[in-house]
Design a protein around this motif. Structure first.
Motif, PDB file in Angstrom:
ATOM      1  N   UNK A 147       0.830  -1.202   0.000  1.00 27.48           N
ATOM      2  CA  UNK A 147       0.000   0.000   0.000  1.00 27.48           C
ATOM      3  C   UNK A 147       0.864   1.251   0.000  1.00 27.48           C
ATOM      4  N   UNK A 148       0.265   2.336  -0.422  1.00 24.93           N
ATOM      5  CA  UNK A 148       1.066   3.540  -0.616  1.00 24.93           C
ATOM      6  C   UNK A 148       0.804   4.610   0.437  1.00 24.93           C
ATOM      7  N   UNK A 149       0.354   4.189   1.606  1.00 23.92           N
ATOM      8  CA  UNK A 149       0.123   5.187   2.651  1.00 23.92           C
ATOM      9  C   UNK A 149       1.354   5.353   3.529  1.00 23.92           C
ATOM     10  N   UNK A 150       1.788   6.599   3.672  1.00 26.83           N
ATOM     11  CA  UNK A 150       3.028   6.847   4.394  1.00 26.83           C
ATOM     12  C   UNK A 150       2.985   6.334   5.824  1.00 26.83           C
ATOM     13  N   UNK A 151       1.819   6.510   6.490  1.00 29.89           N
ATOM     14  CA  UNK A 151       1.798   6.113   7.907  1.00 29.89           C
ATOM     15  C   UNK A 151       1.795   4.603   8.062  1.00 29.89           C
ATOM     16  N   UNK A 152       1.591   3.909   6.950  1.00 24.56           N
ATOM     17  CA  UNK A 152       1.664   2.450   7.037  1.00 24.56           C
ATOM     18  C   UNK A 152       3.054   1.938   6.654  1.00 24.56           C
ATOM     19  N   UNK A 153       3.952   2.876   6.428  1.00 26.76           N
ATOM     20  CA  UNK A 153       5.320   2.450   6.166  1.00 26.76           C
ATOM     21  C   UNK A 153       5.728   2.532   4.709  1.00 26.76           C
ATOM     22  N   UNK A 154       4.983   3.277   3.905  1.00 27.89           N
ATOM     23  CA  UNK A 154       5.403   3.479   2.521  1.00 27.89           C
ATOM     24  C   UNK A 154       6.444   4.599   2.493  1.00 27.89           C
ATOM     25  N   UNK A 155       7.211   4.627   1.397  1.00 30.74           N
ATOM     26  CA  UNK A 155       8.217   5.663   1.241  1.00 30.74           C
ATOM     27  C   UNK A 155       7.589   6.851   0.526  1.00 30.74           C
ATOM     28  N   UNK A 156       7.860   8.039   1.026  1.00 24.80           N
ATOM     29  CA  UNK A 156       7.395   9.238   0.340  1.00 24.80           C
ATOM     30  C   UNK A 156       8.577   9.952  -0.275  1.00 24.80           C
ATOM     31  N   UNK A 157       8.458  10.245  -1.554  1.00 24.62           N
ATOM     32  CA  UNK A 157       9.556  10.942  -2.220  1.00 24.62           C
ATOM     33  C   UNK A 157       9.037  12.304  -2.678  1.00 24.62           C
ATOM     34  N   UNK A 158       9.616  13.346  -2.135  1.00 25.29           N
ATOM     35  CA  UNK A 158       9.227  14.684  -2.554  1.00 25.29           C
ATOM     36  C   UNK A 158       9.735  14.956  -3.957  1.00 25.29           C
ATOM     37  N   UNK A 159       8.866  15.529  -4.780  1.00 27.96           N
ATOM     38  CA  UNK A 159       9.260  15.779  -6.165  1.00 27.96           C
ATOM     39  C   UNK A 159       9.284  17.280  -6.436  1.00 27.96           C
ATOM     40  N   UNK A 160      10.197  17.665  -7.259  1.00 29.17           N
ATOM     41  CA  UNK A 160      10.236  19.051  -7.709  1.00 29.17           C
ATOM     42  C   UNK A 160       9.048  19.278  -8.635  1.00 29.17           C
ATOM     43  N   UNK A 161       8.181  20.231  -8.284  1.00 22.65           N
ATOM     44  CA  UNK A 161       6.969  20.427  -9.087  1.00 22.65           C
ATOM     45  C   UNK A 161       7.310  20.818 -10.514  1.00 22.65           C
ATOM     46  N   UNK A 162       8.452  21.422 -10.711  1.00 29.09           N
ATOM     47  CA  UNK A 162       8.801  21.892 -12.034  1.00 29.09           C
ATOM     48  C   UNK A 162       9.304  20.763 -12.932  1.00 29.09           C
ATOM     49  N   UNK A 163      10.019  19.837 -12.287  1.00 28.46           N
ATOM     50  CA  UNK A 163      10.700  18.842 -13.114  1.00 28.46           C
ATOM     51  C   UNK A 163      10.245  17.407 -12.891  1.00 28.46           C
ATOM     52  N   UNK A 164       9.676  17.121 -11.748  1.00 30.16           N
ATOM     53  CA  UNK A 164       9.315  15.740 -11.441  1.00 30.16           C
ATOM     54  C   UNK A 164      10.496  14.940 -10.936  1.00 30.16           C
ATOM     55  N   UNK A 165      11.542  15.619 -10.561  1.00 35.31           N
ATOM     56  CA  UNK A 165      12.721  14.943 -10.031  1.00 35.31           C
ATOM     57  C   UNK A 165      12.642  14.832  -8.516  1.00 35.31           C
ATOM     58  N   UNK A 166      13.238  13.736  -8.022  1.00 35.94           N
ATOM     59  CA  UNK A 166      13.220  13.522  -6.582  1.00 35.94           C
ATOM     60  C   UNK A 166      14.006  14.612  -5.866  1.00 35.94           C
ATOM     61  N   UNK A 167      13.441  15.091  -4.768  1.00 36.92           N
ATOM     62  CA  UNK A 167      14.158  16.064  -3.941  1.00 36.92           C
ATOM     63  C   UNK A 167      14.666  15.392  -2.683  1.00 36.92           C
TER      64      UNK A 167
END
Ligand SMILES: Nc1ncnc2c1ncn2[C@@H]1O[C@H](COP(=O)(O)OP(=O)(O)O)[C@@H](O)[C@H]1O
Ligand SMILES: [Mg+2]
Lengths: 510, 314
Positions: B187-207
């Motif tokens: 599952x993709x819920x962060x509180x259940x232990x999924x990884x969250x990757x912040x993305x640059x809104x301009x480029x879609x690259x991982x921050x």
């Protein structure tokens, strides 16, 4: 943003208004209805019995009794005169009761009973009154020397002229000069009369006041006395023992002025004996009477306190709810703990109040645990939602039944308290817990139950206290304050306590 | 100890949006309540998306009544794979992804084999409201399955990576990708232990990337280097997000977008009350971005113009 600010301001104004109103109403209820912040506040009710006896000789009898009237500020709860065969008439203006009967014979008994309360604010206010003409006593020369001695000695004593003389009369051993003027067996009344005579020589009008000191368990063969002296403007009261001025708060005046305490025509050997009994009543019960006396009963009768007792009890339980709600709101929006259902914690808390804290908690956990096990078994049957929850409800009812029977037979409070838990809520908790458990794992189920119980316990401790329950009922305007507080919390946009922990790592990363 | 009392100020300085502020200052201000059903009901969302030319998963059928459940096999007879979900579900509850089926056996995305009776039961549960808010009666939506792009294959343990975007007044202002882990059970819920990757809104690259609130560099199960993550077709992602604004009229919303191998980015669902974890994944505060947008982003632009505006920002 501006608009929101205004909402907040409007609510703040309402909050302040409601606080002001609550304070005013609180003051009003305390003053006129005798409400108290303490739940166990009591009022002393004194029962004063005056027993009049005399012998009649077959002639028409007329008895006139002075009763408390105007002067002392006791609140009269009840007044009753028992006099068989007498015609009773009370003059409301003077407080004098006239009993008359044609041709009476033998021992006569008349009982006058008075129930009074609120001795605290009984300090009588003395109105300006005419002085009476002074009747100077006649003393022979020898006695006059003594009198002069007395006056001379009195001058060295503290206080005004009246108090000086009273002090002198109360010295132990008794002042020799005073003793000379008194007969061998001087009653308090005879002494008091001598005092009045001496004051007359000093051109001070004085007279006796008859009454009763309200002392629990008192039995007196005669009335208590005080001295009243005219100071050129108004009558001042003095304690004949201490010389203190003013009406003591436990002194109830029956008679003052130019009338006598008791007049009996057509009878001899008349006596009046007083006895006093104190009983303690909850202040709340006296409220209606107080309202009547302070002519605020119009408000009183339209208040909740005029409802029948059972309705008041229901309301008393209801009125503590807002505070419980406030706790839940605080826990959720300010502390930020997740709870099962918004008001589930409060309902659990209400049940805990019925059951007692520890037994209730154990019992509740027990019911839920057993329910959960049954619910797990149920899960294997793959029932549809509504029938499944319905089954859980029935489970809960059965568990409660079993616990109640076990509890009764083996005398276990813990089990008996099962009877007080709300069935639907409990079933719902079981259902929800088992779903969280299935979907989000044991840990999440435990966390949520923990926070739910935590909130319930917090709520319990707030609404448990008798004082809190008393205040939310007796000063129910406070619920308005709570309402606006809750509304204001609805505009609270600060971080929740748990969010500080949640977002804390962000601070470290920067 | 005193440090504790400074936390609110420090968070405020970072522009972190709290739950109360989100509800009071943002959602209740920009999202009209009557618009909620448009996004709370996945069927309506889907119909609107189709009307507005937004790429989304195709609806196969809707099951509304209990007696229709038995026609399931008939309804999906042309679909070797499909997804069943409650129209009013949330948090992935009640979503059943069937990647192949035959006669009486249904194989789910996580390789579980379900019997027909079990699937039947599942749909019944959806209808009776087990997965929907407040337990109200619901409908079961059957839609086509997304074939996830291989781009993210190494980045996710089972499950489906999706892009969550926050859209403020039609401008995508923050984005993250959620990657399933072993712990989160696909599952993709962060509180259940999924990884969250912040993305640059301009480029879609991982921050930045986080797991359980802690910054990480590599996926805990696949060991993939998360800093290398870059979402292809980013502009298309942005466009879907931007269009969701016109489509719903919601001033503040979250859009979940998945990348299909063949069909490109597809809108999976919208949310009128998107969560706040995205701030943790991005190490950035939403309040700050909202403030900036409120001040600098022009109103009245078309979706395309807004995306161009975002791309032209520095
Ligand atoms: N059409 C689909 N194809 C493949 N996987 C899907 C599909 N729809 C949903 N899923 C999976 O189920 C998850 C939850 O679905 P979603 O539509 O977002 O419902 P919810 O509102 O419960 O989050 C998604 O993150 C995705 O992993
Ligand atoms: Mg989703």
């Amino acid at each position: 943003m501006k608009k929101f600010f205004n909402v907040r301001r409007v609510l703040s104004i309402f909050l302040l208004l409601s606080i002001a109103w609550t304070l005013y109403a609180g003051w009003y209820k305390m003053t006129f209805w005798g409400f108290d912040l303490k739940s166990d506040a009591t009022t002393d009710v004194f029962m004063v019995d005056a027993h009049i006896t005399f012998k009649a000789h077959g002639k028409p009898v007329k008895v006139v009794l002075s009763t408390p009237h105007g002067y002392s500020k006791f609140k009269i709860l009840n007044e009753k005169i028992t006099a068989k065969g007498y015609h009773v008439k009370k003059d409301e203006n003077t407080g004098r009761i006239t009993l008359s009967s044609p041709n009476r014979n033998g021992e006569q008994n008349i009982y006058y009973r008075l129930m009074v309360y609120d001795t605290a604010d009984s300090r009588g206010k003395v109105r300006q009154e005419e002085k009476i003409t002074i009747q100077k006593p006649i003393f022979d020369d020898e006695q006059m020397i003594v009198v002069d001695n007395i006056f001379e000695q009195a001058q060295n004593i503290e206080g005004n002229e009246v108090q000086q003389l009273i002090s002198l009369f109360n010295q132990t051993p008794l002042d020799e000069n005073v003793q000379t003027l008194l007969p061998v067996k001087a009653t308090r009344k005879i002494r008091a009369e001598l005092l009045i005579d001496l004051l007359a020589l000093k051109n001070i009008s004085a007279r006796l006041v008859h009454g009763v000191r309200l002392i629990e368990g008192k039995k007196a063969a005669m009335a208590d006395l005080m001295l009243e002296a005219y100071d050129g403007y108004k009558w001042r009261l003095y304690d004949l023992q201490t010389g203190h001025e003013g009406l003591p708060k436990n002194f109830m005046v029956f008679q003052r002025g130019n009338v006598s305490l008791l007049d009996v025509e057509g009878g001899v050997n008349s006596k009046i004996r007083f006895s006093v009994l104190k009983s303690v009543t909850s202040s709340f019960e006296m409220a209606e009477h107080r309202a009547k006396l302070s002519s605020t009963d119009k408000f009183f009768t339209s208040s909740v306190y005029a409802l029948p007792l059972w309705a008041q009890n229901v309301l008393k339980t209801l009125m503590v709810f807002p505070l419980g709600i406030l706790v839940v709101v605080l826990m959720r929006n300010v502390v930020g703990v997740p709870t099962m259902g918004t008001f589930t914690p409060m309902l659990i808390a209400m049940s805990l109040i019925e059951t007692g804290f520890v037994p209730g908690l154990i019992c509740f956990v027990l019911i839920v645990a057993v329910g959960l096990i049954l619910r797990r078994l149920l899960a294997t049957l793959n029932l549809l939602l509504v029938p499944r929850i319905a089954s859980v409800v029935i489970f809960v009812i059965l568990i409660i039944q079993v616990l109640a029977v076990i509890g009764y037979h083996d005398n276990i409070d813990v089990a008996m308290s099962a009877l007080f838990f709300p069935i639907i809520i409990t079933a719902w908790i079981i259902e929800r817990l088992s779903i969280i458990y299935e979907e989000e794992g044991f840990k999440n189920a435990m966390t949520e139950s923990f926070y739910t119980l935590l909130t319930a316990i917090a709520t319990y401790f707030v609404i448990k206290s008798d004082t809190v329950r008393h205040i939310t009922f007796a000063f129910n305007e406070i619920n308005l304050v709570i309402l606006f507080l809750v509304m204001l919390l609805g505009t609270y946009t600060g971080y929740r306590l748990t969010e500080l922990k949640r977002f804390y790592p962000l601070l470290k990363r920067k | 100890m005193f440090g504790f009392f400074k936390i609110p100020q420090q968070l405020k300085a970072l522009g972190i949006l709290g739950m109360n502020a989100r509800n009071y200052n943002v959602i209740s201000k920009y999202n009209k309540r009557r618009l909620y059903p448009l996004v709370d009901d996945k069927v309506q969302t889907k119909e609107m998306a189709v009307k507005n030319g937004i790429n989304t998963t195709r609806k196969i059928a809707i099951i509304t009544y209990q007696h229709e459940v038995k026609s399931l096999k008939q309804l999906v007879k042309d679909w070797p794979e499909f997804v069943i979900k409650p129209a009013h579900g949330s948090g992935g509850k009640g979503v059943l992804v069937i990647k192949s089926w035959k006669d009486d056996a249904f194989i789910t995305a996580s390789e579980k084999i379900l019997s027909y009776t079990q699937v039947y039961q599942h749909i019944s549960n959806i209808l009776s409201g087990l997965y929907s808010l407040g337990g109200q009666y619901d409908v079961a939506l059957i839609e086509e399955m997304v074939h996830f792009s291989d781009v993210f294959q190494n980045f996710s343990y089972q499950g489906v990576p999706d892009v969550r975007m926050i859209i403020y007044k039609g401008y995508p202002i923050m984005a993250m990708m959620r990657l399933a882990t072993k712990e989160s059970g696909g599952r993709a819920n962060l509180h259940q232990g999924a990884v969250g990757v912040g993305l640059d809104v301009k480029t879609g690259r991982a921050l930045t990337a986080v797991l359980h609130n802690k910054p990480i560099l590599r996926h805990p199960d696949t060991n993939a280097d998360l800093t290398k993550l870059c979402v292809p077709y980013w502009k298309e992602h942005l466009l879907i997000a931007a269009k969701a604004y016109e489509m719903t009229g919601l001033g503040y919303l979250g859009a979940d977008i998945v990348l299909d191998k063949d069909k490109g980015p597809m809108m999976l669902e919208l949310n009128a009350r998107p969560g706040l974890s995205i701030q943790i994944a991005n190490s950035a505060g939403l309040k700050k971005v909202i403030k900036k947008a409120l001040k600098n982003y022009p109103a009245g632009l078309s979706a395309e113009a807004r995306v161009d505006f975002i791309l032209s920002q520095n």
